[in-house]
Design an enzyme around this catalytic site. Structure first.
Site, PDB file in Angstrom:
ATOM      1  N   SER A   1      -8.343  15.391  22.550  1.00  0.00           N
ATOM      2  CA  SER A   1      -8.492  14.154  23.208  1.00  0.00           C
ATOM      3  C   SER A   1      -9.506  13.806  24.457  1.00  0.00           C
ATOM      4  CB  SER A   1      -6.952  13.838  23.713  1.00  0.00           C
ATOM      5  OG  SER A   1      -7.092  12.893  24.595  1.00  0.00           O
TER       6      SER A   1
ATOM      7  N   THR B   1      -0.772  10.398  21.763  1.00  0.00           N
ATOM      8  CA  THR B   1      -1.496  10.678  20.469  1.00  0.00           C
ATOM      9  C   THR B   1      -0.845  11.330  19.382  1.00  0.00           C
ATOM     10  OG1 THR B   1      -3.804  11.056  19.516  1.00  0.00           O
ATOM     11  CG2 THR B   1      -2.867  12.563  21.229  1.00  0.00           C
TER      12      THR B   1
ATOM     13  N   LYS C   1       2.832   8.930  17.974  1.00  0.00           N
ATOM     14  CA  LYS C   1       2.700   7.641  18.602  1.00  0.00           C
ATOM     15  C   LYS C   1       3.954   6.497  17.826  1.00  0.00           C
ATOM     16  CE  LYS C   1      -1.771   6.067  18.765  1.00  0.00           C
ATOM     17  NZ  LYS C   1      -3.009   5.673  18.460  1.00  0.00           N
TER      18      LYS C   1
ATOM     19  N   ASP D   1      -4.554  -0.250  21.454  1.00  0.00           N
ATOM     20  CA  ASP D   1      -5.624  -0.054  20.470  1.00  0.00           C
ATOM     21  C   ASP D   1      -6.130  -1.418  19.980  1.00  0.00           C
ATOM     22  OD1 ASP D   1      -5.514   2.732  20.416  1.00  0.00           O
ATOM     23  OD2 ASP D   1      -4.004   2.912  18.908  1.00  0.00           O
TER      24      ASP D   1
ATOM     25  N   ALA E   1      -4.456   3.328  12.538  1.00  0.00           N
ATOM     26  CA  ALA E   1      -5.674   2.556  13.182  1.00  0.00           C
ATOM     27  C   ALA E   1      -5.904   1.101  12.686  1.00  0.00           C
ATOM     28  CB  ALA E   1      -7.023   3.250  13.296  1.00  0.00           C
TER      29      ALA E   1
HETATM   30  P1  ATR Z   1      -4.970   7.006  11.080  1.00  0.00           P
HETATM   31  O1  ATR Z   1      -3.202   6.635  11.221  1.00  0.00           O
HETATM   32  O2  ATR Z   1      -5.609   7.753  12.098  1.00  0.00           O
HETATM   33  O3  ATR Z   1      -5.480   5.551  10.790  1.00  0.00           O
HETATM   34  P2  ATR Z   1      -4.465   7.968   8.249  1.00  0.00           P
HETATM   35  O4  ATR Z   1      -3.288   7.486   8.195  1.00  0.00           O
HETATM   36  O5  ATR Z   1      -4.692   9.394   8.127  1.00  0.00           O
HETATM   37  O6  ATR Z   1      -5.154   8.064   9.855  1.00  0.00           O
HETATM   38  O7  ATR Z   1      -5.621   7.046   7.581  1.00  0.00           O
HETATM   39  C1  ATR Z   1      -6.816   7.537   7.441  1.00  0.00           C
HETATM   40  C2  ATR Z   1      -7.336   6.432   6.540  1.00  0.00           C
HETATM   41  O8  ATR Z   1      -8.530   6.969   5.984  1.00  0.00           O
HETATM   42  C3  ATR Z   1      -6.621   5.952   5.105  1.00  0.00           C
HETATM   43  O9  ATR Z   1      -7.002   4.599   4.991  1.00  0.00           O
HETATM   44  C4  ATR Z   1      -7.063   6.968   4.276  1.00  0.00           C
HETATM   45  O10 ATR Z   1      -6.729   6.354   2.868  1.00  0.00           O
HETATM   46  P3  ATR Z   1      -5.485   6.654   2.126  1.00  0.00           P
HETATM   47  O11 ATR Z   1      -4.214   5.935   2.543  1.00  0.00           O
HETATM   48  O12 ATR Z   1      -5.674   6.514   0.612  1.00  0.00           O
HETATM   49  O13 ATR Z   1      -5.224   8.257   2.310  1.00  0.00           O
HETATM   50  C5  ATR Z   1      -8.650   6.832   4.545  1.00  0.00           C
HETATM   51  N1  ATR Z   1      -9.286   8.032   3.679  1.00  0.00           N
HETATM   52  C6  ATR Z   1      -9.210   9.207   4.235  1.00  0.00           C
HETATM   53  N2  ATR Z   1      -9.836   9.895   3.265  1.00  0.00           N
HETATM   54  C7  ATR Z   1     -10.455   9.289   2.505  1.00  0.00           C
HETATM   55  C8  ATR Z   1     -11.344   9.161   1.504  1.00  0.00           C
HETATM   56  N3  ATR Z   1     -11.739  10.393   1.193  1.00  0.00           N
HETATM   57  N4  ATR Z   1     -11.558   8.274   0.436  1.00  0.00           N
HETATM   58  C9  ATR Z   1     -10.943   7.153   1.044  1.00  0.00           C
HETATM   59  N5  ATR Z   1     -10.153   6.812   1.917  1.00  0.00           N
HETATM   60  C10 ATR Z   1     -10.084   7.863   2.798  1.00  0.00           C
END
Ligand code: ATR
Length: 275
Positions: A17, A64, A68, A104, A134
Protein backbone atom coordinates in the site's frame (compact mmCIF):
# COMPACT_ATOMS: atom_id res chain seq x y z
CA UNK A 1 -3.74 15.68 27.46
CA UNK A 2 -5.11 15.23 23.96
CA UNK A 3 -4.13 12.00 22.30
CA UNK A 4 -1.90 12.02 19.25
CA UNK A 5 -4.21 11.32 16.28
CA UNK A 6 -3.65 7.97 14.64
CA UNK A 7 -4.88 6.56 11.36
CA UNK A 8 -3.80 3.74 9.09
CA UNK A 9 -4.66 1.30 6.37
CA UNK A 10 -5.86 -2.26 6.95
CA UNK A 11 -5.26 -4.97 4.39
CA UNK A 12 -3.97 -8.51 4.05
CA UNK A 13 -1.28 -8.21 2.89
CA UNK A 14 -0.73 -4.48 3.26
CA UNK A 15 2.97 -4.03 2.48
CA UNK A 16 2.25 -2.88 -1.09
CA UNK A 17 0.00 0.00 0.00
CA UNK A 18 1.19 3.48 -0.91
CA UNK A 19 -1.18 5.09 1.59
CA UNK A 20 1.34 5.37 4.49
CA UNK A 21 3.70 7.30 2.23
CA UNK A 22 0.92 9.53 0.98
CA UNK A 23 -0.54 10.41 4.38
CA UNK A 24 2.98 10.62 5.85
CA UNK A 25 3.83 13.29 3.29
CA UNK A 26 0.76 15.33 4.23
CA UNK A 27 1.42 14.95 7.98
CA UNK A 28 4.95 16.30 7.49
CA UNK A 29 3.85 19.02 5.09
CA UNK A 30 1.22 20.38 7.47
CA UNK A 31 3.29 19.84 10.64
CA UNK A 32 0.61 17.63 12.18
CA UNK A 33 1.70 15.53 15.15
CA UNK A 34 -0.06 12.36 14.05
CA UNK A 35 0.82 8.98 12.65
CA UNK A 36 -0.47 6.85 9.77
CA UNK A 37 0.53 3.20 9.80
CA UNK A 38 0.06 0.02 7.74
CA UNK A 39 -1.86 -2.64 9.67
CA UNK A 40 -1.83 -6.21 8.44
CA UNK A 41 -5.12 -7.66 9.62
CA UNK A 42 -6.10 -11.22 8.70
CA UNK A 43 -9.76 -11.67 7.72
CA UNK A 44 -10.48 -13.63 10.91
CA UNK A 45 -9.20 -10.71 13.01
CA UNK A 46 -11.25 -8.00 11.30
CA UNK A 47 -14.01 -7.78 13.93
CA UNK A 48 -11.51 -7.59 16.80
CA UNK A 49 -9.42 -4.97 14.99
CA UNK A 50 -12.42 -2.75 14.29
CA UNK A 51 -13.41 -3.00 17.93
CA UNK A 52 -9.96 -2.24 19.29
CA UNK A 53 -8.57 0.39 16.91
CA UNK A 54 -10.88 3.24 18.03
CA UNK A 55 -10.09 2.45 21.65
CA UNK A 56 -6.37 2.66 20.82
CA UNK A 57 -6.75 6.22 19.60
CA UNK A 58 -7.32 5.64 15.89
CA UNK A 59 -9.55 8.29 14.33
CA UNK A 60 -10.14 6.17 11.27
CA UNK A 61 -8.62 3.88 8.68
CA UNK A 62 -8.40 3.22 5.00
CA UNK A 63 -9.40 -0.22 3.88
CA UNK A 64 -7.87 -2.27 1.12
CA UNK A 65 -8.12 -5.82 -0.22
CA UNK A 66 -9.62 -8.13 1.06
CA UNK A 67 -11.64 -6.13 3.59
CA UNK A 68 -13.40 -3.47 1.49
CA UNK A 69 -16.72 -5.32 1.26
CA UNK A 70 -16.69 -6.95 4.71
CA UNK A 71 -16.22 -3.70 6.64
CA UNK A 72 -19.67 -2.51 5.55
CA UNK A 73 -21.21 -5.11 7.87
CA UNK A 74 -19.59 -3.34 10.82
CA UNK A 75 -20.67 0.19 9.90
CA UNK A 76 -23.20 2.02 12.04
CA UNK A 77 -23.61 4.42 9.15
CA UNK A 78 -22.56 4.20 5.51
CA UNK A 79 -22.79 6.75 2.74
CA UNK A 80 -25.17 6.08 -0.10
CA UNK A 81 -22.27 5.72 -2.53
CA UNK A 82 -20.52 3.16 -0.31
CA UNK A 83 -23.72 1.10 -0.14
CA UNK A 84 -24.19 1.26 -3.91
CA UNK A 85 -20.57 0.41 -4.60
CA UNK A 86 -20.88 -2.37 -2.04
CA UNK A 87 -17.50 -1.56 -0.52
CA UNK A 88 -15.83 1.05 1.68
CA UNK A 89 -12.30 2.39 1.59
CA UNK A 90 -12.54 5.07 4.29
CA UNK A 91 -13.77 4.41 7.84
CA UNK A 92 -14.10 7.07 10.50
CA UNK A 93 -14.54 6.08 14.14
CA UNK A 94 -17.19 8.27 15.73
CA UNK A 95 -18.97 8.40 19.10
CA UNK A 96 -21.83 6.45 17.57
CA UNK A 97 -19.79 3.79 15.78
CA UNK A 98 -18.12 3.31 12.42
CA UNK A 99 -18.91 5.70 9.58
CA UNK A 100 -18.10 4.08 6.22
CA UNK A 101 -17.52 5.87 2.96
CA UNK A 102 -16.14 5.03 -0.45
CA UNK A 103 -14.07 7.83 -1.96
CA UNK A 104 -12.71 5.92 -4.98
CA UNK A 105 -15.32 7.38 -7.30
CA UNK A 106 -14.83 10.99 -6.27
CA UNK A 107 -11.07 10.40 -6.40
CA UNK A 108 -11.55 9.24 -9.97
CA UNK A 109 -13.65 12.30 -10.91
CA UNK A 110 -11.29 14.78 -9.24
CA UNK A 111 -8.35 13.23 -11.02
CA UNK A 112 -10.21 13.54 -14.32
CA UNK A 113 -11.14 17.16 -13.60
CA UNK A 114 -7.48 17.89 -12.93
CA UNK A 115 -5.96 15.96 -15.83
CA UNK A 116 -8.68 16.51 -18.43
CA UNK A 117 -10.32 19.84 -17.61
CA UNK A 118 -11.98 19.85 -21.04
CA UNK A 119 -13.99 16.69 -20.27
CA UNK A 120 -17.48 17.14 -18.88
CA UNK A 121 -19.98 14.40 -17.99
CA UNK A 122 -22.31 15.59 -20.73
CA UNK A 123 -19.56 15.40 -23.38
CA UNK A 124 -20.84 12.04 -24.61
CA UNK A 125 -20.80 8.29 -23.97
CA UNK A 126 -18.19 6.65 -21.77
CA UNK A 127 -16.63 3.24 -22.38
CA UNK A 128 -15.64 1.39 -19.20
CA UNK A 129 -13.40 -1.68 -19.50
CA UNK A 130 -13.56 -4.14 -16.62
CA UNK A 131 -16.17 -5.10 -14.04
CA UNK A 132 -14.29 -5.58 -10.75
CA UNK A 133 -14.45 -3.48 -7.61
CA UNK A 134 -12.71 -0.50 -9.17
CA UNK A 135 -15.16 -0.52 -12.08
CA UNK A 136 -18.06 -0.38 -9.64
CA UNK A 137 -16.74 2.79 -8.03
CA UNK A 138 -16.04 4.37 -11.43
CA UNK A 139 -19.52 3.48 -12.71
CA UNK A 140 -21.32 4.92 -9.68
CA UNK A 141 -19.29 8.13 -10.06
CA UNK A 142 -20.05 8.42 -13.78
CA UNK A 143 -23.77 7.69 -13.29
CA UNK A 144 -24.02 10.26 -10.48
CA UNK A 145 -22.11 12.82 -12.54
CA UNK A 146 -24.77 12.48 -15.26
CA UNK A 147 -22.90 10.74 -18.08
CA UNK A 148 -25.67 10.06 -20.61
CA UNK A 149 -24.54 6.65 -21.82
CA UNK A 150 -22.10 4.17 -20.31
CA UNK A 151 -20.87 1.20 -22.30
CA UNK A 152 -19.52 -1.52 -20.05
CA UNK A 153 -17.41 -4.41 -21.25
CA UNK A 154 -15.65 -7.21 -19.41
CA UNK A 155 -13.87 -10.42 -20.36
CA UNK A 156 -16.36 -12.32 -18.19
CA UNK A 157 -19.60 -10.84 -19.50
CA UNK A 158 -21.78 -12.08 -16.63
CA UNK A 159 -19.90 -9.84 -14.17
CA UNK A 160 -20.71 -6.84 -16.35
CA UNK A 161 -24.35 -7.92 -16.62
CA UNK A 162 -24.62 -8.17 -12.83
CA UNK A 163 -23.08 -4.72 -12.40
CA UNK A 164 -25.39 -3.17 -14.98
CA UNK A 165 -28.40 -4.77 -13.31
CA UNK A 166 -27.32 -3.68 -9.83
CA UNK A 167 -26.50 -0.10 -10.74
CA UNK A 168 -29.15 0.64 -13.33
CA UNK A 169 -28.92 4.03 -14.98
CA UNK A 170 -27.50 4.41 -18.47
CA UNK A 171 -25.22 1.35 -18.30
CA UNK A 172 -25.30 -0.93 -21.36
CA UNK A 173 -23.16 -4.06 -21.62
CA UNK A 174 -21.23 -4.88 -24.76
CA UNK A 175 -19.23 -8.02 -25.51
CA UNK A 176 -15.51 -7.97 -24.74
CA UNK A 177 -14.46 -8.73 -28.35
CA UNK A 178 -16.47 -5.61 -29.38
CA UNK A 179 -14.62 -3.28 -27.01
CA UNK A 180 -13.01 -1.36 -29.86
CA UNK A 181 -16.39 -0.65 -31.45
CA UNK A 182 -17.60 0.52 -28.04
CA UNK A 183 -15.25 3.46 -28.31
CA UNK A 184 -17.07 4.78 -31.37
CA UNK A 185 -18.31 8.27 -30.57
CA UNK A 186 -17.20 7.97 -26.93
CA UNK A 187 -15.93 11.04 -25.09
CA UNK A 188 -14.25 8.98 -22.38
CA UNK A 189 -12.49 5.61 -22.24
CA UNK A 190 -11.63 4.15 -18.84
CA UNK A 191 -9.54 1.04 -18.21
CA UNK A 192 -10.36 -0.47 -14.82
CA UNK A 193 -8.80 -3.88 -15.54
CA UNK A 194 -5.36 -4.98 -14.40
CA UNK A 195 -4.20 -5.15 -18.01
CA UNK A 196 -1.23 -2.90 -18.70
CA UNK A 197 0.04 -3.13 -15.14
CA UNK A 198 3.67 -4.18 -14.69
CA UNK A 199 3.71 -7.99 -14.85
CA UNK A 200 0.35 -8.20 -16.63
CA UNK A 201 -0.29 -8.40 -20.36
CA UNK A 202 -1.13 -5.10 -22.08
CA UNK A 203 -4.75 -4.27 -22.77
CA UNK A 204 -5.34 -5.35 -26.34
CA UNK A 205 -7.22 -2.31 -27.62
CA UNK A 206 -7.35 -1.19 -31.26
CA UNK A 207 -5.59 2.18 -31.41
CA UNK A 208 -7.31 3.04 -34.71
CA UNK A 209 -10.64 3.61 -32.91
CA UNK A 210 -9.14 6.34 -30.73
CA UNK A 211 -9.55 9.92 -31.83
CA UNK A 212 -8.09 13.16 -30.49
CA UNK A 213 -11.43 14.34 -29.07
CA UNK A 214 -11.38 11.47 -26.54
CA UNK A 215 -10.15 11.48 -22.99
CA UNK A 216 -8.50 8.17 -22.11
CA UNK A 217 -7.74 7.21 -18.53
CA UNK A 218 -6.36 4.20 -16.76
CA UNK A 219 -6.65 3.26 -13.12
CA UNK A 220 -3.33 1.40 -13.38
CA UNK A 221 -0.42 3.56 -12.16
CA UNK A 222 2.47 1.11 -12.35
CA UNK A 223 3.63 2.09 -14.92
CA UNK A 224 2.26 5.63 -15.10
CA UNK A 225 2.10 5.43 -18.87
CA UNK A 226 0.40 2.15 -19.74
CA UNK A 227 0.46 0.89 -23.34
CA UNK A 228 -3.16 2.13 -23.65
CA UNK A 229 -2.22 5.65 -22.53
CA UNK A 230 0.85 5.64 -24.77
CA UNK A 231 -1.27 4.73 -27.82
CA UNK A 232 -3.88 7.32 -26.87
CA UNK A 233 -1.30 10.07 -26.42
CA UNK A 234 0.23 9.21 -29.81
CA UNK A 235 -3.18 9.79 -31.42
CA UNK A 236 -3.56 13.12 -29.62
CA UNK A 237 -6.13 12.11 -26.98
CA UNK A 238 -6.09 13.74 -23.57
CA UNK A 239 -4.70 11.11 -21.20
CA UNK A 240 -4.98 10.82 -17.43
CA UNK A 241 -2.85 8.33 -15.50
CA UNK A 242 -4.06 6.28 -12.55
CA UNK A 243 -2.01 7.96 -9.85
CA UNK A 244 -4.33 10.96 -9.52
CA UNK A 245 -7.22 8.72 -8.45
CA UNK A 246 -5.09 7.18 -5.69
CA UNK A 247 -4.03 10.60 -4.41
CA UNK A 248 -7.48 12.21 -4.56
CA UNK A 249 -9.32 9.28 -2.94
CA UNK A 250 -7.10 9.74 0.11
CA UNK A 251 -7.92 13.40 0.75
CA UNK A 252 -11.36 13.08 2.42
CA UNK A 253 -10.06 10.61 5.02
CA UNK A 254 -7.06 12.76 5.86
CA UNK A 255 -9.31 15.77 6.37
CA UNK A 256 -11.72 13.84 8.61
CA UNK A 257 -9.01 12.27 10.78
CA UNK A 258 -6.42 15.03 10.96
CA UNK A 259 -8.60 18.13 10.48
CA UNK A 260 -6.79 19.64 7.49
CA UNK A 261 -7.97 19.55 3.86
CA UNK A 262 -4.83 18.37 2.03
CA UNK A 263 -3.68 19.41 -1.42
CA UNK A 264 -2.69 17.05 -4.22
CA UNK A 265 0.58 18.52 -5.46
CA UNK A 266 3.48 17.49 -7.70
CA UNK A 267 5.55 16.99 -4.52
CA UNK A 268 2.98 14.47 -3.30
CA UNK A 269 3.16 12.60 -6.61
CA UNK A 270 6.95 12.47 -6.30
CA UNK A 271 6.77 11.25 -2.70
CA UNK A 272 4.41 8.44 -3.63
CA UNK A 273 6.42 7.45 -6.71
CA UNK A 274 9.86 7.51 -5.06
CA UNK A 275 11.47 4.05 -5.18
P1 ATR B 1 -10.67 -4.95 -8.75
O1 ATR B 1 -11.73 -5.32 -7.77
O2 ATR B 1 -9.43 -4.36 -8.14
O3 ATR B 1 -11.17 -4.13 -9.89
P2 ATR B 1 -10.84 -7.60 -9.91
O4 ATR B 1 -12.18 -7.86 -9.37
O5 ATR B 1 -9.86 -8.70 -9.80
O6 ATR B 1 -10.10 -6.34 -9.30
O7 ATR B 1 -11.04 -7.15 -11.42
C1 ATR B 1 -10.02 -7.18 -12.30
C2 ATR B 1 -10.57 -6.81 -13.67
O8 ATR B 1 -9.54 -7.04 -14.62
C3 ATR B 1 -11.77 -7.66 -14.08
O9 ATR B 1 -12.61 -6.88 -14.89
C4 ATR B 1 -11.07 -8.77 -14.87
O10 ATR B 1 -11.91 -9.41 -15.80
P3 ATR B 1 -12.72 -10.75 -15.37
O11 ATR B 1 -13.93 -10.28 -14.60
O12 ATR B 1 -13.08 -11.40 -16.65
O13 ATR B 1 -11.78 -11.57 -14.54
C5 ATR B 1 -10.03 -7.98 -15.59
N1 ATR B 1 -8.95 -8.81 -16.09
C6 ATR B 1 -7.94 -9.35 -15.36
N2 ATR B 1 -7.13 -10.05 -16.18
C7 ATR B 1 -7.64 -9.97 -17.43
C8 ATR B 1 -7.25 -10.48 -18.72
N3 ATR B 1 -6.15 -11.22 -18.88
N4 ATR B 1 -8.03 -10.15 -19.78
C9 ATR B 1 -9.14 -9.41 -19.65
N5 ATR B 1 -9.54 -8.89 -18.46
C10 ATR B 1 -8.82 -9.16 -17.36
Amino acid sequence: MTRIPLAGVIGYPVGHSRSPRLHGHWLREYGIAGHYVPLEIAPGDLADALDLLPRMGFRGINVTVPHKEAVLDFAAEATDRARRIGAANTLTFTETGIHADNTDGIGFLRSLAEGAPGWTPSAGPALVLGAGGAARAVLVALIDAGVPEIRLTNRTRTRADVLARDLGGPVRVIDWPDRGKGASGAALVVNTTLLGMTGQPPLDFPAEVLDPAMTVTDIVYTPLETPLLRDAAAVGCTTVDGLGMLLHQAAPGFERWFGHAPAVTPALRDAVLAP
